[in-house]
Motif scaffolding. Sequence first.
Motif, PDB file in Angstrom:
ATOM      1  N   LEU A  84       0.834  -1.210   0.000  1.00 19.41           N
ATOM      2  CA  LEU A  84       0.000   0.000   0.000  1.00 19.41           C
ATOM      3  C   LEU A  84       0.865   1.254   0.000  1.00 19.41           C
ATOM      4  O   LEU A  84       0.623   2.196  -0.758  1.00 19.41           O
ATOM      5  CB  LEU A  84      -0.932  -0.019   1.209  1.00 19.41           C
ATOM      6  CG  LEU A  84      -1.917   1.147   1.287  1.00 19.41           C
ATOM      7  CD1 LEU A  84      -3.107   0.889   0.385  1.00 19.41           C
ATOM      8  CD2 LEU A  84      -2.382   1.390   2.716  1.00 19.41           C
ATOM      9  N   VAL A  85       1.869   1.264   0.865  1.00 15.74           N
ATOM     10  CA  VAL A  85       2.761   2.429   0.947  1.00 15.74           C
ATOM     11  C   VAL A  85       3.514   2.615  -0.364  1.00 15.74           C
ATOM     12  O   VAL A  85       3.702   3.745  -0.834  1.00 15.74           O
ATOM     13  CB  VAL A  85       3.746   2.271   2.128  1.00 15.74           C
ATOM     14  CG1 VAL A  85       4.812   3.361   2.087  1.00 15.74           C
ATOM     15  CG2 VAL A  85       2.988   2.312   3.447  1.00 15.74           C
ATOM     16  N   GLU A  86       3.943   1.503  -0.947  1.00 17.10           N
ATOM     17  CA  GLU A  86       4.674   1.603  -2.210  1.00 17.10           C
ATOM     18  C   GLU A  86       3.829   2.248  -3.302  1.00 17.10           C
ATOM     19  O   GLU A  86       4.323   3.038  -4.098  1.00 17.10           O
ATOM     20  CB  GLU A  86       5.124   0.210  -2.657  1.00 17.10           C
ATOM     21  CG  GLU A  86       5.918   0.224  -3.956  1.00 17.10           C
ATOM     22  CD  GLU A  86       6.355  -1.165  -4.390  1.00 17.10           C
ATOM     23  OE1 GLU A  86       6.754  -1.316  -5.555  1.00 17.10           O
ATOM     24  OE2 GLU A  86       6.286  -2.108  -3.563  1.00 17.10           O
ATOM     25  N   LYS A  87       2.524   1.926  -3.322  1.00 18.78           N
ATOM     26  CA  LYS A  87       1.679   2.450  -4.398  1.00 18.78           C
ATOM     27  C   LYS A  87       1.058   3.799  -4.063  1.00 18.78           C
ATOM     28  O   LYS A  87       0.969   4.673  -4.912  1.00 18.78           O
ATOM     29  CB  LYS A  87       0.574   1.459  -4.738  1.00 18.78           C
ATOM     30  CG  LYS A  87      -0.311   1.941  -5.886  1.00 18.78           C
ATOM     31  CD  LYS A  87      -1.199   0.859  -6.440  1.00 18.78           C
ATOM     32  CE  LYS A  87      -1.986   1.387  -7.636  1.00 18.78           C
ATOM     33  NZ  LYS A  87      -2.841   0.364  -8.236  1.00 18.78           N
ATOM     34  N   TYR A  88       0.623   3.968  -2.810  1.00 16.66           N
ATOM     35  CA  TYR A  88      -0.144   5.160  -2.453  1.00 16.66           C
ATOM     36  C   TYR A  88       0.585   6.102  -1.499  1.00 16.66           C
ATOM     37  O   TYR A  88       0.067   7.179  -1.171  1.00 16.66           O
ATOM     38  CB  TYR A  88      -1.470   4.758  -1.790  1.00 16.66           C
ATOM     39  CG  TYR A  88      -2.421   4.026  -2.709  1.00 16.66           C
ATOM     40  CD1 TYR A  88      -3.247   4.718  -3.585  1.00 16.66           C
ATOM     41  CD2 TYR A  88      -2.492   2.635  -2.691  1.00 16.66           C
ATOM     42  CE1 TYR A  88      -4.132   4.047  -4.418  1.00 16.66           C
ATOM     43  CE2 TYR A  88      -3.375   1.957  -3.524  1.00 16.66           C
ATOM     44  CZ  TYR A  88      -4.186   2.657  -4.385  1.00 16.66           C
ATOM     45  OH  TYR A  88      -5.058   1.991  -5.215  1.00 16.66           O
TER      46      TYR A  88
END
Length: 528
Positions: A84-88
């Motif tokens: 999630l952190v990587e994408k958003y």
Amino acid sequence: MTNEETIEIGARIESDGHYATVMFVGPVPPTSGIWIGVEWDDPSRGKHDGCYEGVRYFSTEHSTAGSFLRLKKCNRGVPFMTALVEKYGRVEDENELVRPEEMFVLGTNKKTHVELVGAQKVNMEQSQFCKLKEVSLNGMHVNGAGNMGDIACNLPNIRELQLSNSLISTWSQIIEIVSQMPLLKQLDVSLNRLQLPNVEDSRKNVCVPVEILYANRLNVDWQDVNKFIVLFKSLLEFHICYNRITYLENCSVYIENLTLLNLEGNPIHEWRNVLCLADLKHLETLILNETDLGEIVFPDGNYPTVHFPKLVSLSLSNNRISEWSSVNELNKLQSLTVLRFHRNPLVEKAGGSLEARQVIIAKMSRIKMLNRMEVSAGERRGAELDYIKLYGLEWKAAGGGTDPTKLSSSFMDAHPRYVELIKKLGSAEDSEMKKIESSALKNSLIRVKFKNPLLGDSPDLEKKLPLTMTIQKLKALIQRMFKLPDQGIIRLSYVSQKMIGPEIDLDNNMRDLSYYSVEDGDTICVHC
């Protein structure tokens, strides 16, 4: 225990863009070190079935689906929040959001760079995880929930979640993730290989409020479906496309409230298998495209049938349906108003999609939308009149010309609506019946005249045209004939040589000349 041995049997891995399931961890003599034996999702990727040098290390479903890999070649994925952190997650360097060298449009021998406006604003909004309502982690190699509670703490407002093409290996891991999302309504777990839940998991009173579930390409059959569907007690829409479902017996009570069921791409073969779903009293939409169905029969013989009482929309495209009797049976569905019926042998048998459309409309009294096109009152009337004419001679031969109450049973079986249509619209004249019979070969040519103000006092042009020519193709021909700059400015009508009256507009580009009853000797008027 070495680090290599920490990878578990049954885990999912990715390597060079391909996905596999771990089937073996250990030494493979005479080589040294630890090997990871995998079964590829794509069986052409492997070299064997788990047997190497005469020793069976594991077994695969296909003879070439197995391989041995070193651990360094195995991508074991990341926890949910890491993905999630990587994408958003918030990106401080604006240049990292959009790379100018990758933003371009290709033209003829030219590459034009473009600028994406607002990327930083979008990133700022998405990085506030507590405000996210939709999350897509497709292909992000999620392998599980991670630390329990992290998802619930950071994503309290998620309504839609996409987890397709992940490295999650079990339904239990799916539940660990979605059970932390109390507002979740839509879940996509397609393109995964998930171990079925055990009895203990199934008995857990897990509250998963998902109403729409996408479970496409999971390589499951209906027995498997019944094992994992118990985890979802609030389903209204279920998409289970391109799996191995052949029969549909013993439907779980957990799908009894479904309003939509999508079975596209499953080898169901027989309509009797579909009838196993007839007890779904709330089902409104059923999608059966590409399911290898060849015939439709309702065994109760009732009109209307007692099966599928609430079914409004049915999709049957890309099947083997080749007889009109199946369409007659569909007319027994008391609530059916929407039908998709592309690319069945019956369509070509009827002479093409437009011809088939007209007959389907005439045979099905309640259809309002056919192949995504609305059926207007005018189109229905025209289709029913043409149907009366088309089968008029057959009706007379069956006894309709003398005593309509004594029609042969074979005629009534083939044309169950014919008497109803005659009562509604009247029977056809003999001359009209003969006309339909003589023009049944749609490939016959007619000679027409073209009248255009651009010709001035010059004689009208004449050409032979096939009755199957659509108005759109006719406009293209006229554009070339009169060297007009644009088809869009062309409006067509025709004047019958047999009937005195106003010009009849040729106003539907998808219709052919036969639809408008254009005949040999008629005049087509070109207006620009």
